[in-house]
Design an enzyme around this catalytic site. Structure first.
Site: not given
Ligand code: AMP
Ligand code: ZN
Length: 149
Positions: A102, A30-31, A100, A87, A94
């Site tokens: 996490h 994750d960025i 996705h 989410n 979301q």
């Protein structure tokens, strides 16, 4: 080109620090991490919400998330706790309309820092992104752990 940023990552049109890839899914860093070594696991098939995915792919995402969690812990990340979070839908925060999962390692006494980042996340502002070199380094360590497992 797809308008979906996660489909662009799958197609190699956007950079990502890849942790795992197979015929059904991709996992990458994750960025805007909410914890050290925060990973996202996404299906290759574009689906906005979980009910759109077939059951096997949905199960596979969580199975890969579990393997990633094991690799993170082998590196000492999230040894005291991890969020596995999905989410599903706008009301559930979301932001990216592609399913996705996490995998967010937590550390003792990181609540204050995490809450600050979480507040930015929920507003969609996110704050500064983690440098690519650092994300690549974490991805490479996770890949190595997954290979050994
Ligand atoms: P959510 O609120 O569950 O939709 O979370 C979306 C997540 O995607 C956030 O944690 C973002 O930091 C992450 N994200 C957005 N763009 C990228 C990207 N290009 N590479 C990696 N992670 C991303
Ligand atoms: Zn997509």
């Amino acid at each position: 080109m797809s308008e979906c940023i996660f489909c662009q990552i799958i197609d190699g049109q956007l950079p990502a620090s890849i942790v795992h890839e197979d015929e059904r899914c991709v996992a990458f860093m994750d960025i805007h991490p909410l914890g050290r070594g925060h990973v996202l696991v996404i299906p290759k098939q574009h689906a906005v919400q979980l009910p759109e995915l077939d059951a096997e792919t949905a199960q596979h995402l969580f199975s890969v998330a579990r393997q990633v969690l094991g690799a993170q812990r082998a590196l000492g990340w999230g040894v005291n706790g991890t969020h596995i979070l999905l989410n599903d839908g706008k009301a559930a925060n979301q932001m990216v309309p592609h399913v996705h999962v996490h995998v967010i390692p937590r550390e003792k006494r990181d609540a204050l820092a995490t809450l600050g980042r979480l507040a930015l996340h929920v507003t969609g502002l996110f704050g500064p992104s983690k440098p690519r070199t650092r994300l690549d380094e974490q991805a490479s360590r996770l890949r190595e752990q997954l290979r050994e497992a």
